[in-house]
Design a protein around this motif. Structure first.
Motif, PDB file in Angstrom:
ATOM      1  N   UNK A 189       0.873  -1.180   0.000  1.00 60.49           N
ATOM      2  CA  UNK A 189       0.000   0.000   0.000  1.00 60.49           C
ATOM      3  C   UNK A 189       0.908   1.229   0.000  1.00 60.49           C
ATOM      4  N   UNK A 190       1.328   1.704  -1.180  1.00 62.07           N
ATOM      5  CA  UNK A 190       2.384   2.717  -1.249  1.00 62.07           C
ATOM      6  C   UNK A 190       2.128   3.973  -0.418  1.00 62.07           C
ATOM      7  N   UNK A 191       0.917   4.533  -0.503  1.00 65.65           N
ATOM      8  CA  UNK A 191       0.690   5.790   0.213  1.00 65.65           C
ATOM      9  C   UNK A 191       0.784   5.585   1.727  1.00 65.65           C
ATOM     10  N   UNK A 192      -0.022   4.674   2.262  1.00 59.63           N
ATOM     11  CA  UNK A 192      -0.042   4.489   3.715  1.00 59.63           C
ATOM     12  C   UNK A 192       1.261   3.882   4.225  1.00 59.63           C
ATOM     13  N   UNK A 193       1.870   3.000   3.442  1.00 59.27           N
ATOM     14  CA  UNK A 193       3.143   2.431   3.868  1.00 59.27           C
ATOM     15  C   UNK A 193       4.197   3.493   4.068  1.00 59.27           C
ATOM     16  N   UNK A 194       4.298   4.418   3.104  1.00 58.12           N
ATOM     17  CA  UNK A 194       5.293   5.487   3.218  1.00 58.12           C
ATOM     18  C   UNK A 194       4.901   6.501   4.287  1.00 58.12           C
ATOM     19  N   UNK A 195       3.616   6.858   4.324  1.00 59.83           N
ATOM     20  CA  UNK A 195       3.159   7.859   5.294  1.00 59.83           C
ATOM     21  C   UNK A 195       3.403   7.399   6.725  1.00 59.83           C
ATOM     22  N   UNK A 196       3.049   6.158   7.018  1.00 53.05           N
ATOM     23  CA  UNK A 196       3.227   5.676   8.393  1.00 53.05           C
ATOM     24  C   UNK A 196       4.695   5.399   8.706  1.00 53.05           C
ATOM     25  N   UNK A 197       5.511   5.191   7.661  1.00 52.45           N
ATOM     26  CA  UNK A 197       6.950   5.128   7.894  1.00 52.45           C
ATOM     27  C   UNK A 197       7.476   6.447   8.418  1.00 52.45           C
ATOM     28  N   UNK A 198       7.007   7.552   7.830  1.00 55.02           N
ATOM     29  CA  UNK A 198       7.390   8.879   8.327  1.00 55.02           C
ATOM     30  C   UNK A 198       6.848   9.078   9.740  1.00 55.02           C
ATOM     31  N   UNK A 199       5.578   8.737   9.949  1.00 59.80           N
ATOM     32  CA  UNK A 199       4.988   8.921  11.275  1.00 59.80           C
ATOM     33  C   UNK A 199       5.708   8.145  12.355  1.00 59.80           C
ATOM     34  N   UNK A 200       6.112   6.911  12.029  1.00 66.99           N
ATOM     35  CA  UNK A 200       6.793   6.085  13.022  1.00 66.99           C
ATOM     36  C   UNK A 200       8.148   6.634  13.419  1.00 66.99           C
ATOM     37  N   UNK A 201       8.931   7.086  12.450  1.00 67.84           N
ATOM     38  CA  UNK A 201      10.264   7.593  12.792  1.00 67.84           C
ATOM     39  C   UNK A 201      10.156   8.924  13.535  1.00 67.84           C
ATOM     40  N   UNK A 202       9.131   9.710  13.232  1.00 67.16           N
ATOM     41  CA  UNK A 202       8.925  10.960  13.970  1.00 67.16           C
ATOM     42  C   UNK A 202       8.610  10.664  15.433  1.00 67.16           C
ATOM     43  N   UNK A 203       7.808   9.631  15.693  1.00 66.34           N
ATOM     44  CA  UNK A 203       7.489   9.306  17.092  1.00 66.34           C
ATOM     45  C   UNK A 203       8.707   8.780  17.840  1.00 66.34           C
ATOM     46  N   UNK A 204       9.613   8.084  17.149  1.00 62.07           N
ATOM     47  CA  UNK A 204      10.864   7.676  17.803  1.00 62.07           C
ATOM     48  C   UNK A 204      11.622   8.897  18.313  1.00 62.07           C
TER      49      UNK A 204
END
Length: 758
Positions: A115-130
């Protein structure tokens, strides 16, 4: 999967129950080990927790034995100690003046293919929360990306979605995207690499760690409700090889809400300022399974959790699904009872839902209840930190000798008038063409602290608005070199990122990495991985910089076809004042153009060989780390002195692309003579196309500055070659046809819109 009535008591009484451990990705010996740890069969909830936490993505079970050596690297930098390193949510580096920065790279590869959009978007969200979890304000992101062939139909499906996801999430958060890479290669056809990096800033005293300490302290879940999206998610998805038929029947990819995360960022910063947080952990891969077990494992006691208190978006979720859900925009905090009222006041002001789920205990167990019944009773370390550790079989691939023997020696090199066309062909090639079709979808200057962003060598962002103190970051990874020699390839990636940071005038301080490889069950892949880690370790040791954290992404493989070994390496450096950052691109006519470093006949693995001849063989350029460090030291001194009017590292495409990009930046031409490049015997094509390392292209304002730079270069032992001067509106290389700025730009800018503009 069993019903919620599968309690610990029930598990003790029914040892014969058949459990779906294989469907959850566990091996037979791993399931037996869980039974040994517990002295019984696991409950359904316990099985869910162990399965996601012992997955390759979460446990690093195939890479731990190799990564441990990074812990032996010195933790000191020229500016002070590493404040937090490997094992924390992100590394934290002292940058002086009471400031620290935290940065880390992560992968979201498989979800982004499904799922290109959500896969990439949540990748950004996850690293920001780290980054948030370390007590920092996120200040910038970067996105190193790899896709299959530019003309493949599936690339047209994946790339636009990934780019939209990265931009949509990051732009909505108000975070500038200051750099990254976009690389195309057939090896990534079924396994695109979507890596994300985030950097944050904090004062030393604001550092927070993921620990649950102090018996009686409360455990608070806050942020978004928990839903069915991402059950298993990246934990399972990133821990298996794709089959040849592509992304069918996968765990649900997480769904992100950047506006909820933006509010969560501000809420967390308010909580830190109020000093009401004793420990904190973001919820990413493995969700609540990870947050509860890691907080308890890193603390000094146990933990009790009432799972049915978790706020849900889907009331039909079973306990094991709640534990496995990777729903986004959630955090877990440890709060002392006397601070709870203030904590809740702050979360309510930000309209962030917060729920007390349990408390820290004086014991050594993680216990989770559902409807008053105990469904989890485990030693938390056995879930979070003491999972399986494999020493996978390692074997040097038999094919590598033939590949290394297949050099570029017999490839026809362009001569005379052919050279100009070769330069245009390179500028239009997928990996060297202008990527502004992508980068213009990202907000690069939001918040007003970006000093440099794409297409410059390094992203530069201000940390302290009063002094101008800031950081420079770059990411690089060369899969072509990695295939030819994973040891040298990893070192080349680090050297290029280190050099990109140095050309801005920044002092390189620390490394993060995202190590992307095929299946660890393939001995050849594990040999590549081992050699790459050894290369990074040896290089960091020689350069004197620590690895503060990172990520391993295995199983980037479709059937029997693995990606090239692609360690993406991020380097962070510090600038006393970002206003003095050196920019790339010839700024004005009448300046002197100089080449720093030594050029050798090194075309194996080059973009010229791949883009023009479809050739990949030989051995990559020699990595000279002493020369890289000397070059960096020169740049720091020359940058502080304000001596350089421009600087551009030389890597893919060599001097030819470096000159062309420098001319195109401001439309200022140059007259170049290659006679002295590389000494006697180096033909013009090789001088232009070689990808020798430890080199950069610079300009200075006049002869007095040339003399000063020669003196600095002599101090560090850096060779300098005079190439010519800036003038006119075309790139003129003696002995070849001149190329106008318009010709260069037409070739450079046409490729991406031709494939993706529609």
């Amino acid at each position: 999967m069993s019903t919620p009535l599968d309690t610990v008591t029930h598990a003790e009484q029914t040892p014969e129950v058949d459990q779906p451990w294989a469907d959850l990705g566990l091996k037979p010996d791993e399931y037996e080990r869980i039974r040994d740890i517990l002295g019984r069969r696991p409950t359904a909830a316990e099985l869910a927790m162990y399965s996601v936490m012992w997955s390759e993505h979460c446990s690093y079970k195939s890479s731990k034995v190799h990564l441990r050596r990074f812990g032996d690297l010195p933790s000191e930098t020229p500016l002070g100690k590493t404040l937090a390193g490997i094992g924390e949510n992100a590394g934290v580096i002292d940058i002086g003046q009471g400031w620290a920065v935290t940065f880390k790279a992560e992968s979201h590869n498989h979800p982004s293919y499904v799922e290109p959009y959500q896969g990439a978007a949540t990748g950004v969200g996850g690293i920001v929360r780290d980054i948030m979890a370390m007590g920092a304000r996120p200040i910038a992101v970067m996105d190193p990306l790899r896709f299959g062939a530019i003309d493949h139909p599936d690339t047209a499906r994946v790339l636009p979605g990934v780019v939209s996801g990265v931009g949509g999430y990051g732009n909505s958060l108000g975070l500038p995207n200051i750099g990254g890479e976009v690389v195309f290669d057939e090896c990534y056809q079924g396994n695109p690499l979507v890596n994300a990096l985030c950097v944050g800033a904090l004062r030393h005293e604001d550092l927070h760690l993921a620990r649950a300490s102090g018996a009686g302290n409360l455990v608070v879940l806050f942020g978004a409700k928990t839903g069915g999206d991402g059950i298993g998610g990246v934990s399972v998805l990133a821990s298996e090889t794709f089959e040849d038929e592509g992304p069918a029947k996968r765990p649900a990819v997480q769904v992100g809400d950047p506006f909820a995360e933006k509010v969560l960022i501000e809420c967390c910063l308010d909580l830190y300022r109020a000093e009401v947080v004793d420990g904190i952990q973001d919820l990413g891969g493995a969700g609540l399974s990870c947050a509860t077990s890691e907080l308890a494992s890193a603390g000094d006691g146990g933990m009790e959790i009432e799972l049915d208190l978790v706020p849900l978006r889907d009331s039909t979720l079973r306990p094991e699904e709640i534990l496995m859900s990777e729903s986004q925009e959630r955090m877990m905090a440890v709060v002392s009872p006397e601070h709870l009222t203030r904590f809740m006041e702050i979360t309510e002001r930000w309209d962030v839902e917060a729920t007390v789920l349990g408390r820290v205990t004086g014991g050594d167990r993680l216990q989770i209840t559902w409807g008053g019944e105990t469904i989890v009773d485990v030693p938390p370390r056995s879930v979070a930190h003491d999972g399986p550790v494999y020493e996978r079989p390692i074997a040097r691939p038999g094919w590598i000798d033939a590949v290394q023997a297949d050099t570029t020696a017999d490839l026809p090199r362009p001569e005379g008038e052919q050279i100009a066309q070769t330069v245009l062909d390179l500028l239009a090639s997928p990996n060297l063409c202008d990527k502004s079709w992508i980068t213009e979808q990202y907000d690069r200057y939001v918040r007003g602290n970006t000093a440099q962003a794409m297409p410059f060598d390094a992203g530069v962002v201000r940390v302290d608005e009063s002094t101008g103190l800031g950081v420079a970051l770059a990411t690089d990874g060369n899969g072509r070199y990695g295939r030819l020699d994973p040891y040298a390839g990893a070192q080349s990636s680090l050297a290029e990122s280190y050099r990109n940071v140095a050309t801005s005038g920044a002092l390189p301080l620390a490394v993060t990495d995202c190590l992307n490889f095929g299946s660890p069950e393939d001995p050849g892949v594990m040999w590549q991985f081992q050699r790459a880690v050894e290369g990074l370790y040896d290089a960091c040791l020689e350069l004197g910089i620590p690895v503060t954290g990172g990520n391993v992404s295995f199983y980037n493989q479709t059937g029997e076809t693995a990606i090239h070994p692609t360690p993406v390496v991020g380097v962070l450096g510090v600038l006393d004042d970002v206003r003095r950052a050196v920019r790339s691109g010839f700024p004005a006519a009448g300046e002197v153009v100089l080449l720093l470093g030594e050029t050798r006949d090194e075309l194996d693995g080059s973009e010229w060989a791949k883009a023009v001849h479809g050739h990949l063989g030989g051995t990559p350029p020699r990595v000279d780390l002493a020369a890289e460090k000397a070059l960096a030291d020169l740049f720091v001194e020359a940058g502080r002195a304000g001596l350089l009017t421009s600087a551009h590292d030389l890597s893919d495409g060599g001097l030819a692309v470096g000159l062309a990009e420098s001319v195109m930046t401001h439309g200022v031409g140059a007259s170049i003579d290659l006679a002295s490049v590389g000494g006697d015997g180096l033909d013009d094509a090789t001088a232009l196309l070689s990808e020798s390392g430890a080199r950069a292209l610079v300009t200075v304002a006049g002869e007095a500055d040339v003399a000063t730079l020669l003196g600095i270069a002599a101090t560090y032992g850096v060779p300098i070659t005079r190439l010519g001067t800036t003038d006119g509106d075309r790139l003129r290389v003696k002995g070849t046809r001149g190329l106008t700025v318009e010709e260069l730009r037409a070739a450079h800018t046409g490729t991406m819109p031709r494939y993706f503009a529609s």
